[in-house]
Design a protein around this motif. Structure first.
Motif, short mmCIF file in Angstrom:
data_model
loop_
_atom_site.label_atom_id
_atom_site.label_comp_id
_atom_site.label_asym_id
_atom_site.label_seq_id
_atom_site.Cartn_x
_atom_site.Cartn_y
_atom_site.Cartn_z
N ILE A 58 106.58 26.67 80.12
CA ILE A 58 107.29 27.29 79.01
C ILE A 58 107.16 26.32 77.84
O ILE A 58 107.54 25.17 77.96
CB ILE A 58 108.78 27.53 79.31
N LYS A 59 106.59 26.81 76.74
CA LYS A 59 106.38 25.95 75.58
C LYS A 59 107.17 26.47 74.39
O LYS A 59 107.25 27.67 74.16
CB LYS A 59 104.91 25.84 75.25
N GLU A 60 107.73 25.53 73.64
CA GLU A 60 108.46 25.83 72.42
C GLU A 60 107.64 25.28 71.26
O GLU A 60 107.32 24.09 71.21
CB GLU A 60 109.82 25.14 72.47
N ASN A 61 107.24 26.17 70.34
CA ASN A 61 106.37 25.79 69.23
C ASN A 61 107.01 26.13 67.90
O ASN A 61 107.70 27.15 67.78
CB ASN A 61 105.02 26.52 69.33
N GLU A 62 106.74 25.31 66.90
CA GLU A 62 107.22 25.56 65.54
C GLU A 62 106.33 26.57 64.82
O GLU A 62 106.78 27.24 63.90
CB GLU A 62 107.26 24.25 64.73
N THR A 63 105.06 26.66 65.22
CA THR A 63 104.13 27.59 64.59
C THR A 63 103.37 28.35 65.67
O THR A 63 103.24 27.89 66.80
CB THR A 63 103.10 26.85 63.70
N SER A 64 102.91 29.53 65.31
CA SER A 64 102.06 30.33 66.20
C SER A 64 101.43 31.44 65.37
O SER A 64 101.87 31.74 64.26
CB SER A 64 102.86 30.92 67.36
N ILE A 65 100.42 32.07 65.93
CA ILE A 65 99.80 33.21 65.26
C ILE A 65 100.83 34.33 65.09
O ILE A 65 100.88 34.99 64.05
CB ILE A 65 98.57 33.70 66.06
N PHE A 66 101.67 34.51 66.09
CA PHE A 66 102.69 35.56 66.04
C PHE A 66 103.69 35.29 64.90
O PHE A 66 104.05 36.20 64.16
CB PHE A 66 103.40 35.63 67.39
N ILE A 67 104.11 34.04 64.70
CA ILE A 67 104.99 33.71 63.58
C ILE A 67 104.29 34.03 62.26
O ILE A 67 104.89 34.62 61.35
CB ILE A 67 105.45 32.24 63.62
N SER A 68 103.01 33.69 62.15
CA SER A 68 102.25 33.98 60.93
C SER A 68 102.18 35.48 60.67
O SER A 68 102.29 35.92 59.51
CB SER A 68 100.83 33.41 61.04
N GLU A 69 102.00 36.28 61.72
CA GLU A 69 101.96 37.74 61.57
C GLU A 69 103.29 38.27 61.03
O GLU A 69 103.30 39.12 60.12
CB GLU A 69 101.66 38.41 62.91
N ILE A 70 104.39 37.78 61.59
CA ILE A 70 105.72 38.25 61.15
C ILE A 70 105.98 37.82 59.70
O ILE A 70 106.49 38.60 58.90
CB ILE A 70 106.82 37.72 62.10
N LYS A 71 105.59 36.58 59.34
CA LYS A 71 105.75 36.12 57.96
C LYS A 71 104.97 37.01 57.00
O LYS A 71 105.46 37.36 55.93
CB LYS A 71 105.29 34.67 57.80
N ALA A 72 103.75 37.37 57.37
CA ALA A 72 102.93 38.25 56.53
C ALA A 72 103.61 39.61 56.35
O ALA A 72 103.64 40.15 55.24
CB ALA A 72 101.53 38.41 57.12
N ASP A 73 104.18 40.15 57.42
CA ASP A 73 104.88 41.43 57.33
C ASP A 73 106.08 41.33 56.39
O ASP A 73 106.32 42.24 55.59
CB ASP A 73 105.37 41.89 58.71
N ILE A 74 106.82 40.23 56.48
CA ILE A 74 108.00 40.04 55.62
C ILE A 74 107.56 39.95 54.16
O ILE A 74 108.15 40.57 53.27
CB ILE A 74 108.79 38.79 56.05
N LYS A 75 106.51 39.19 53.91
CA LYS A 75 106.01 39.04 52.52
C LYS A 75 105.48 40.37 51.99
O LYS A 75 105.70 40.70 50.83
CB LYS A 75 104.95 37.96 52.45
N ASN A 76 104.80 41.14 52.84
CA ASN A 76 104.32 42.46 52.42
C ASN A 76 105.46 43.41 52.10
O ASN A 76 105.30 44.34 51.32
CB ASN A 76 103.42 43.08 53.49
N GLY A 77 106.61 43.16 52.70
CA GLY A 77 107.79 43.98 52.45
C GLY A 77 108.64 43.47 51.30
O GLY A 77 109.73 43.97 51.05
N GLY A 78 108.17 42.44 50.60
CA GLY A 78 108.89 41.93 49.44
C GLY A 78 109.72 40.69 49.71
O GLY A 78 110.34 40.15 48.79
N GLY A 79 109.76 40.22 50.94
CA GLY A 79 110.50 39.00 51.26
C GLY A 79 109.66 37.77 50.98
O GLY A 79 108.50 37.86 50.58
N ASN A 80 110.24 36.61 51.20
CA ASN A 80 109.50 35.38 50.93
C ASN A 80 109.17 34.59 52.21
O ASN A 80 108.52 33.55 52.14
CB ASN A 80 110.23 34.48 49.94
N GLY A 81 109.63 35.02 53.35
CA GLY A 81 109.30 34.37 54.61
C GLY A 81 110.23 33.23 54.99
O GLY A 81 110.13 32.69 56.08
#
Length: 116
Positions: A58-81
């Motif tokens: 079990i690994k705990e990471n500060e970054t991942s591709i999945f986090i980047s995908e969610i950040k992109a979705d938030i920014k596309n929706g007008g948020g800042n991430g």
């Protein structure tokens, strides 16, 4: 008990559920005890047939591709991430082939005891 003590000990996932702003993962320990993991303030989950899978690392990471995908979705929706500044990626690997079984984006995971 810590999340690291759940890894690599013949423990398996027996339930995966959502409630409010949390994900719950029920774990059957090697000795038959049941533990429940509460993933607080989750932002997303990828689950790949994890029920009855034995847990390896079990690994705990500060970054991942999945986090980047969610950040992109938030920014596309007008948020800042910045909503994700406290989010971590918790990756559970299958004990036998190192395949990711679930990946969960959440602020934290706490371990709860289960009565039955």
């Amino acid at each position: 008990m810590t999340i690291k003590e759940i890894a690599n000990n013949d423990n398996k996932i027996i339930d995966f559920s959502f409630d409010d702003n949390c994900i719950y993962i029920k774990i059957e320990m090697w000795d038959g005890r049941i533990k429940r993991l509460k993933c607080n303030k989750y932002y997303g989950a990828k689950e790949k047939r994890c029920i009855y899978s034995e847990i390896g690392d079990i690994k705990e990471n500060e970054t991942s591709i999945f986090i980047s995908e969610i950040k992109a979705d938030i920014k596309n929706g007008g948020g800042n991430g910045t909503e994700l500044n406290t989010i971590k990626s918790f990756v559970f690997y299958d004990a036998w082939n190192e395949q990711i079984i679930p990946e969960i984006l959440a602020e934290s995971i706490e371990i709860l005891d289960e009565c039955n």
